[in-house]
Scaffold this motif. Structure first.
Motif, PDB file in Angstrom:
ATOM      1  N   SER A  21      20.011  43.793  28.228  1.00 35.39           N
ATOM      2  CA  SER A  21      19.959  42.266  28.316  1.00 35.39           C
ATOM      3  C   SER A  21      20.307  41.516  27.171  1.00 35.39           C
ATOM      4  O   SER A  21      20.081  42.140  26.148  1.00 35.39           O
ATOM      5  CB  SER A  21      18.685  41.785  28.813  1.00 35.39           C
ATOM      6  N   CYS A  22      20.869  40.590  27.050  1.00 32.33           N
ATOM      7  CA  CYS A  22      21.457  39.763  26.171  1.00 32.33           C
ATOM      8  C   CYS A  22      21.309  38.312  26.371  1.00 32.33           C
ATOM      9  O   CYS A  22      22.299  37.927  27.612  1.00 32.33           O
ATOM     10  CB  CYS A  22      22.796  40.188  25.411  1.00 32.33           C
ATOM     11  N   ALA A  23      20.509  37.691  25.646  1.00 30.93           N
ATOM     12  CA  ALA A  23      20.442  36.101  25.790  1.00 30.93           C
ATOM     13  C   ALA A  23      21.144  35.255  24.618  1.00 30.93           C
ATOM     14  O   ALA A  23      20.747  35.598  23.428  1.00 30.93           O
ATOM     15  CB  ALA A  23      18.821  35.618  26.053  1.00 30.93           C
ATOM     16  N   SER A  25      21.706  31.787  22.564  1.00 29.54           N
ATOM     17  CA  SER A  25      21.135  30.329  22.639  1.00 29.54           C
ATOM     18  C   SER A  25      22.158  29.642  21.365  1.00 29.54           C
ATOM     19  O   SER A  25      22.756  30.511  20.692  1.00 29.54           O
ATOM     20  CB  SER A  25      19.594  30.521  22.052  1.00 29.54           C
ATOM     21  N   ARG A  69      26.937  38.760  34.422  1.00 23.88           N
ATOM     22  CA  ARG A  69      26.673  37.680  33.532  1.00 23.88           C
ATOM     23  C   ARG A  69      25.895  36.730  34.464  1.00 23.88           C
ATOM     24  O   ARG A  69      25.917  36.686  35.687  1.00 23.88           O
ATOM     25  CB  ARG A  69      28.077  36.979  33.116  1.00 23.88           C
ATOM     26  N   GLU A  70      25.005  35.939  33.803  1.00 24.13           N
ATOM     27  CA  GLU A  70      24.255  34.963  34.694  1.00 24.13           C
ATOM     28  C   GLU A  70      24.478  33.638  33.900  1.00 24.13           C
ATOM     29  O   GLU A  70      23.815  33.387  32.806  1.00 24.13           O
ATOM     30  CB  GLU A  70      22.737  35.386  34.622  1.00 24.13           C
ATOM     31  N   LYS A  73      21.729  31.250  32.538  1.00 26.14           N
ATOM     32  CA  LYS A  73      20.731  31.526  31.667  1.00 26.14           C
ATOM     33  C   LYS A  73      21.728  32.049  30.398  1.00 26.14           C
ATOM     34  O   LYS A  73      20.964  32.466  29.438  1.00 26.14           O
ATOM     35  CB  LYS A  73      20.098  32.890  31.988  1.00 26.14           C
ATOM     36  N   ASN A  74      22.998  31.750  30.418  1.00 24.88           N
ATOM     37  CA  ASN A  74      23.776  32.176  29.062  1.00 24.88           C
ATOM     38  C   ASN A  74      23.495  33.650  28.822  1.00 24.88           C
ATOM     39  O   ASN A  74      23.307  33.984  27.447  1.00 24.88           O
ATOM     40  CB  ASN A  74      23.426  30.989  28.004  1.00 24.88           C
ATOM     41  N   SER A  75      23.550  34.561  29.728  1.00 23.31           N
ATOM     42  CA  SER A  75      23.044  35.772  29.572  1.00 23.31           C
ATOM     43  C   SER A  75      24.040  36.925  29.971  1.00 23.31           C
ATOM     44  O   SER A  75      24.861  36.370  30.867  1.00 23.31           O
ATOM     45  CB  SER A  75      21.772  36.191  30.066  1.00 23.31           C
ATOM     46  N   TYR A  77      24.488  41.295  30.783  1.00 21.20           N
ATOM     47  CA  TYR A  77      23.697  42.577  30.987  1.00 21.20           C
ATOM     48  C   TYR A  77      24.593  43.548  31.466  1.00 21.20           C
ATOM     49  O   TYR A  77      25.712  43.478  31.534  1.00 21.20           O
ATOM     50  CB  TYR A  77      23.027  42.276  32.349  1.00 21.20           C
TER      51      TYR A  77
END
Length: 122
Positions: A21-23, A25, A69-70, A73-75, A77
């Motif tokens: 996972s990668c978030a 910000s 991608r989500e 959530k600006n994420s 996977y």
């Protein structure tokens, strides 16, 4: 300043699965590519997968890895199945700050995570 934080690496036996996972910000990347690269000891960093509207994969991971991608959530996977010892590497999340027609190229990415280790034992 944008920041990318990876998680989900670890040690797994050959044939097993992991999900990275990668978030992100600090800014949104919904209009731009996000992807995954990896670097094994003594080797150059190489492309694994990217998603920018369409999904792109390195030949070595096609059919085994899935990027998703989500956007809310600006994420991003990376689902990794049927792992092989040669998949062992530090995996890096990356995000582009501009529209790119070559999301498989390392030079297209402006932002990088700190990396997460994936080790596949035989």
């Amino acid at each position: 300043q944008a920041q990318l934080v990876e998680s989900g690496g670890g040690l797994v036996q050959a044939g097993g699965s992991l999900r990275l996972s990668c978030a992100a910000s600090g800014r949104t990347f919904s209009s731009y590519a996000m992807g995954w690269f990896r670097q094994a000891p003594g080797k150059e960093r190489e492309f694994v997968a990217a998603r920018s509207g369409s999904s792109y994969y390195a030949d070595s991971v096609k059919g085994r890895f899935t990027i998703s991608r989500e956007y809310a959530k600006n994420s991003v996977y990376l689902q990794m199945n049927s792992l092989k010892p040669e998949d062992t590497a530090v995996y890096y999340c990356a995000a582009s700050g501009h529209t790119s027609s070559r999301p498989w190229e390392l030079s297209e990415y402006n932002y990088w995570g700190q990396g997460t280790q994936v080790t596949v034992s035989s």
